[in-house]
Write a protein that holds these residues in place. Structure first.
Motif, PDB file in Angstrom:
ATOM      1  N   ARG A 324       4.217 101.529  57.671  1.00 56.38           N
ATOM      2  CA  ARG A 324       3.518 101.805  56.430  1.00 56.38           C
ATOM      3  C   ARG A 324       3.787 100.630  55.513  1.00 56.38           C
ATOM      4  NH1 ARG A 324       6.074 107.769  55.997  1.00 56.38           N
ATOM      5  NH2 ARG A 324       4.743 108.784  57.531  1.00 56.38           N
ATOM      6  N   LEU A 325       2.777 100.224  54.776  1.00 59.30           N
ATOM      7  CA  LEU A 325       2.964  99.076  53.909  1.00 59.30           C
ATOM      8  C   LEU A 325       3.525  99.520  52.573  1.00 59.30           C
ATOM      9  CD1 LEU A 325      -0.228  97.025  54.626  1.00 59.30           C
ATOM     10  CD2 LEU A 325       2.045  96.766  55.555  1.00 59.30           C
ATOM     11  N   MET A 326       4.492  98.776  52.108  1.00 55.06           N
ATOM     12  CA  MET A 326       5.122  99.101  50.839  1.00 55.06           C
ATOM     13  C   MET A 326       4.258  98.568  49.711  1.00 55.06           C
ATOM     14  SD  MET A 326       7.867 100.560  49.872  1.00 55.06           S
ATOM     15  CE  MET A 326       9.055 100.441  51.199  1.00 55.06           C
ATOM     16  N   LEU A 327       3.708  99.454  48.906  1.00 51.14           N
ATOM     17  CA  LEU A 327       2.954  98.970  47.747  1.00 51.14           C
ATOM     18  C   LEU A 327       3.912  98.680  46.606  1.00 51.14           C
ATOM     19  CD1 LEU A 327       0.296  98.343  46.346  1.00 51.14           C
ATOM     20  CD2 LEU A 327       0.143 100.721  45.691  1.00 51.14           C
ATOM     21  N   HIS A 328       4.949  99.507  46.505  1.00 47.66           N
ATOM     22  CA  HIS A 328       5.987  99.215  45.532  1.00 47.66           C
ATOM     23  C   HIS A 328       7.271  99.927  45.954  1.00 47.66           C
ATOM     24  CE1 HIS A 328       8.099  98.343  41.931  1.00 47.66           C
ATOM     25  NE2 HIS A 328       7.047  97.856  41.325  1.00 47.66           N
ATOM     26  N   PRO A 329       8.375  99.200  46.117  1.00 42.61           N
ATOM     27  CA  PRO A 329       9.597  99.845  46.578  1.00 42.61           C
ATOM     28  C   PRO A 329      10.348 100.612  45.493  1.00 42.61           C
ATOM     29  CG  PRO A 329       9.933  97.485  46.393  1.00 42.61           C
ATOM     30  CD  PRO A 329       8.504  97.733  46.044  1.00 42.61           C
ATOM     31  N   PHE A 330      10.074 100.314  44.237  1.00 44.19           N
ATOM     32  CA  PHE A 330      10.903 100.908  43.198  1.00 44.19           C
ATOM     33  C   PHE A 330      10.112 100.896  41.897  1.00 44.19           C
ATOM     34  CE2 PHE A 330      14.666 100.747  40.294  1.00 44.19           C
ATOM     35  CZ  PHE A 330      15.249 101.925  40.734  1.00 44.19           C
ATOM     36  N   MET A 331       9.553 102.044  41.577  1.00 44.91           N
ATOM     37  CA  MET A 331       8.631 102.064  40.452  1.00 44.91           C
ATOM     38  C   MET A 331       8.890 103.327  39.657  1.00 44.91           C
ATOM     39  SD  MET A 331       4.675 102.752  40.865  1.00 44.91           S
ATOM     40  CE  MET A 331       5.145 104.434  41.070  1.00 44.91           C
ATOM     41  N   PRO A 332       8.822 103.265  38.319  1.00 41.98           N
ATOM     42  CA  PRO A 332       8.982 104.500  37.557  1.00 41.98           C
ATOM     43  C   PRO A 332       7.933 105.517  38.001  1.00 41.98           C
ATOM     44  CG  PRO A 332       8.916 102.594  36.108  1.00 41.98           C
ATOM     45  CD  PRO A 332       8.586 102.100  37.471  1.00 41.98           C
ATOM     46  N   ALA A 333       8.361 106.747  38.262  1.00 38.97           N
ATOM     47  CA  ALA A 333       7.438 107.760  38.779  1.00 38.97           C
ATOM     48  C   ALA A 333       6.271 107.980  37.824  1.00 38.97           C
ATOM     49  CB  ALA A 333       8.191 109.057  39.025  1.00 38.97           C
ATOM     50  N   LYS A 334       6.506 107.734  36.543  1.00 36.09           N
ATOM     51  CA  LYS A 334       5.441 107.950  35.561  1.00 36.09           C
ATOM     52  C   LYS A 334       4.296 106.967  35.736  1.00 36.09           C
ATOM     53  CE  LYS A 334       8.440 109.584  31.925  1.00 36.09           C
ATOM     54  NZ  LYS A 334       9.383 108.868  31.059  1.00 36.09           N
ATOM     55  N   ALA A 335       4.601 105.778  36.272  1.00 35.63           N
ATOM     56  CA  ALA A 335       3.584 104.733  36.381  1.00 35.63           C
ATOM     57  C   ALA A 335       2.647 104.952  37.565  1.00 35.63           C
ATOM     58  CB  ALA A 335       4.248 103.373  36.497  1.00 35.63           C
ATOM     59  N   LEU A 336       2.925 105.985  38.368  1.00 36.89           N
ATOM     60  CA  LEU A 336       2.155 106.203  39.593  1.00 36.89           C
ATOM     61  C   LEU A 336       0.656 106.240  39.334  1.00 36.89           C
ATOM     62  CD1 LEU A 336       2.156 106.927  42.618  1.00 36.89           C
ATOM     63  CD2 LEU A 336       2.170 109.308  41.944  1.00 36.89           C
TER      64      LEU A 336
END
Lengths: 492, 159
Positions: A324-336
């Motif tokens: 699976r390709l990582m679109l973002h490894p560590f992102m605030p859940a709110k920014a989803l």
């Protein structure tokens, strides 16, 4: 410069690749012989001759392979010709390409060349087209040529096409920000994600490599270690200290591996083309069409969820079915929501509306309680009263089951199915109807009586189904009707 | 899920299932007996042999006696115009829904034992999954294969 309709060879460094691959394969053997101390003058001359012959042969094969390998970029396709004895010609139409990956494994990185992998939807284990050594400019240009915004050919995209049209108008107005990880974020992400899989793979690799050395250099090392460890009376504190040290080491290792894997992470999007790159030692750049994303997977590890962060992965069709390709490894859940709207606007960050009912708790808890009870039986048998401490695991298992149950749920909205569940990390799967290949509903007799149903959905590109256990029967039936094409026969 | 599925496997499949289980368990029995004979020769313990005997006997009872009939009874399928639905499972009942537009190809398979009873199994392959209906009469399997082939051709205007 790559010109259309003109065959082109790879970078000449490719000639050396068969030789280097052979050396890489024999590396443990070579190191061991060197370490054991070789008396160079006493060696038989034939051995030098043999090595020389082997090197020449491999160089010659490399040269032939390089000369016989060519790729031609045409108007709407790329043709790859290769093979020394058996010629092989492969044509890949641009419209069929799902993603183009530029990778720099260690060898390529040393020589400053790039490997290009062309992925198409097909049953093969390997990527459809692999160009092992290109200069970086060539690789970038090739990738641009292949993923140029040509009219999407109907055959490849079929079901996705109508959606794609609507998407373009959707995404046009929005500026797409570049996603990046600062050093601090990377470190925080690495520190909070205990990637045991990564550590286990690394340790297994080291051990298998080290085993060869140890057996050669010090054959009785293990038995000596064993004797020494049993001769000392092991106290519980010692065991605890060793265990804690082991855990700390695993955590540190996972931190380092994480940083190596994801440093330099960037995700970018230009006219429907998403490009993601990361890696310190082995650099990888993935390019693919945003409209060919099959599903979005959001994973929130226990610690990550606690501090409000998540990782987003994209399911893309690729030769590696587990990738699976990582679109973002560590992102605030709110920014989803905003990230999805920018990068894959066909997916919405839908909220879970239909949670698993409380009465399903029994189905969640009994297997875990049984497993833990069996586990507790061992210490009870061996340590008697001291083993009673292991019973503390029972409430832990009950609490864990409860948190799994409260994470389970689904949502069905605007042609998108969202499933959420927890094993340890909380996983949320977002998928759309055209990409779902089949849907399965399961229940036991007991669950049938209690109006519970488990659902799993298979999406193109993934071997693994996305499942949630024991949801409300009505909710799953709603999904069933939504997915079913025979509306009339299902309505009764 | 609740609509009636009318099609079933052929009853001969039960016989084929029983015979193949019988063969498999005979092989297992031979292995266990070989161990016991070997143990007698070398003066080893008989216990693993007896455990093996018990396990194989129970599994033989299940797989020759109960499961074939149960599997036949629980397996239902129906081919609708635009999708295939299969219901199966002994303890956990599974319903699978496969839309015709997602079918990549259909395979017919039959081993020597199944051929002897003129049976075949149909494997419906999609991009990510394979669904098997094994134990149809060959004529019916051929018909099913052709029918799915026709239906899968339909172009889709989805969403």
């Amino acid at each position: 410069m790559i010109k259309r309709n003109r065959p082109r060879r790879q970078h000449p460094i490719y000639i050396l690749f068969p030789l280097f691959n052979m050396v890489k394969g024999l590396l443990p053997l070579i190191i061991i012989t060197l370490l054991q101390g070789v008396n160079w003058s006493e060696l038989n001359g034939y051995i030098y001759l043999g090595i020389l012959a082997g090197v020449t042969l491999l160089m010659f094969l490399g040269l032939l392979g390089w000369r016989k390998f060519s790729y031609t970029v045409e108007e709407d396709r790329i043709v790859i010709r290769k093979g020394i004895l058996f010629r092989d010609e492969k044509t890949i139409y641009f419209g069929r390409i799902h993603s183009v990956n530029l990778e720099q494994p260690l060898l390529q990185r040393l020589f400053g060349v790039t490997q290009v992998k062309i992925e198409t939807p097909g049953g093969n284990k390997k990527a459809e087209g692999v160009l092992t050594a290109l200069t970086e400019t060539d690789a970038r240009q090739l990738q641009k040529l292949m993923l140029a915004p040509i009219e999407l050919q109907g055959d490849a995209t079929g079901p996705e096409a109508p959606e794609a049209v609507e998407d373009q108008s959707f995404s046009r107005g929005r500026p797409v920000p570049k996603l990046q990880l600062s050093a601090g974020q990377l470190l925080l992400a690495a520190a909070t994600s205990l990637n045991f899989g990564l550590v286990a793979a690394f340790i297994a690799g080291i051990v298998s490599l080290a085993d060869d050395f140890i057996n050669e250099l010090a054959p009785d090392l293990y038995s000596r270690l064993y004797e020494e460890s049993t001769s000392v009376d092991p106290s519980y504190t010692l065991i605890a200290v060793i265990a804690i040290c082991g855990l700390a080491f695993a955590w540190l290792l996972s931190l380092v591996l994480y940083v190596i894997k994801f440093s330099g992470f960037t995700a970018d999007k230009q006219d429907e083309q998403i490009s993601i790159s990361y890696g310190l030692l082995e650099k990888k750049v993935h390019h693919f069409d945003a409209r060919k994303v099959q599903a979005v997977i959001v994973q929130e590890g226990l610690l990550h969820q606690w501090i409000g962060y998540a990782q987003i992965q994209l399911q893309v069709v690729s030769s590696d079915k587990t990738e699976r390709l990582m679109l973002h490894p560590f992102m605030p859940a709110k920014a989803l929501e905003s990230v999805l709207a920018c990068f894959v606007p066909q997916f919405a960050a839908a909220k879970i509306t239909a949670a698993a009912p409380r009465r399903a708790y029994f189905d969640y808890v009994w297997k875990r309680l049984l497993a833990v009870s069996l586990l507790c039986a061992l210490p009870l048998y061996f340590f008697h009263t001291a083993g009673l401490w292991s019973l503390l695991l029972l409430p832990l298992a009950a609490a864990w089951s409860w948190s799994c149950l409260s994470a389970a749920g689904m949502n069905l909205e605007n042609g998108q199915l969202t499933l959420r569940k927890r094993n340890l990390a909380r996983m949320t799967y977002y998928m759309r109807r055209p990409q779902i290949v089949s849907i399965t509903a399961k229940r036991t007799r007991g669950q049938q009586k209690r109006q519970l149903l488990s659902i799993s959905a298979h999406v193109l590109g993934s071997l693994q189904a996305y499942k949630v256990a024991c949801l409300e029967r009505e909710d799953v039936e709603q999904v069933w009707r939504w997915y079913s094409r025979n509306k009339t026969s299902n309505k009764q | 899920m609740d609509r009636p599925l009318t099609k079933r496997l052929h009853r001969d499949y039960i016989t084929v299932f029983r015979i193949s289980s019988l063969i498999m368990h005979l092989v297992l029995y031979v292995l266990v007996i070989a161990y016991i004979a070997f143990a007698a020769w070398k003066h080893w313990t008989y216990i693993p042999g007896f455990i093996g005997l018990a396990v194989v006997s129970i599994s033989a009872l299940l797989f020759i006696w109960f499961i074939p009939e149960l599997k036949y009874r629980r397996f239902q399928y129906e081919l609708f115009d635009e999708e295939l639905e299969i219901q199966s499972g002994l303890i956990v009942i599974r319903n699978v829904l496969v839309p015709m537009v997602r079918v990549q190809h259909v395979e017919l398979e039959s081993g020597p034992l199944m051929r002897n009873y003129e049976l075949a199994s149909v494997a419906v392959v999609t991009a990510a999954t394979t669904h098997r209906i094994s134990g149809l009469k060959q004529s019916e399997a051929h018909f099913l294969k052709r029918r799915i082939g026709q239906l899968a051709k339909v172009d889709e205007l989805d969403d």
